[in-house]
Write a protein that holds these residues in place. Structure first.
Motif: not given
Length: 187
Positions: A139-156, A158-168
């Motif tokens: 098994l992969p040690f850290q499986p990803l949904c896609r290779e360039d998955c941006p992940g979640l915002c560390v502050e709130c 939010a899923r960054l793939a849904d809102d690429p312009d997300h910022h604080h």
């Protein structure tokens, strides 16, 4: 030592090999996956089908099992926690080869649990630990949904793939917070 149940799906009977070195048998079967076959974020669901293609070969010391296990995994991306659907990640084809030594009285002696050998019980061998090792280690040690998955915002969160312009806005250092009141526009 508890006796193996010959009716268990991952217990194989080697009686047909008759302990004659060189004799072999091909086995193809579909078995339900045992519990806890995987890691926290990616695993084979318990009871889902596992296709086994095996070759059992009698050798001097025991039975050599060579084979593949094919199954489908379920899990989530370690960055965004979304379900993984990529076929390259969720379909596993694990290969393995293991020697099961005969448990004859002459060979018994004091078993060493650290030597890594697996023993048979009479003419039965338990394939579950071998299957577990082959699948989990593949098994992969850290499986990803896609290779360039941006992940979640560390502050709130939010899923960054849904809102690429997300910022604080940049947080203001508390030592300088009082200076913001000196600006006429409040910015």
């Amino acid at each position: 030592m508890p006796s193996l149940d010959p009716r268990a799906p991952l217990v194989l009977d080697t009686r047909e090999l008759s302990r004659r070195p060189g004799s072999q048998r091909e086995v193809t079967r579909t078995v339900p996956a045992p519990a806890d076959l995987g890691i926290e974020v990616l695993a084979v669901p318990e009871g889902s089908p596992v296709d086994l293609d095996l070759r059992l070969e009698a050798v001097m010391e025991g039975v050599l099992v060579t084979g593949t296990a094919r199954t489908v995994l379920a899990g989530e991306c370690v960055r965004c926690l979304e379900p993984i659907t990529d076929p390259d990640v969720v379909e596993v084809d694990a290969r393995f080869q293991e020697l099961f030594v005969y448990d004859d009285d002459a060979r018994r002696g004091e078993p060493d649990p650290d030597d890594g050998t697996r023993s048979m019980e009479g003419d039965l061998l338990d394939l579950e630990p071998v299957l577990r090792d082959a699948v989990v280690l593949g098994l992969p040690f850290q499986p990803l949904c896609r290779e360039d998955c941006p992940g979640l915002c560390v502050e709130c969160g939010a899923r960054l793939a849904d809102d690429p312009d997300h910022h604080h806005d940049e947080p203001i250092d508390p030592r300088w917070q009082a200076l913001t009141t000196l600006r006429p526009d409040g910015d």
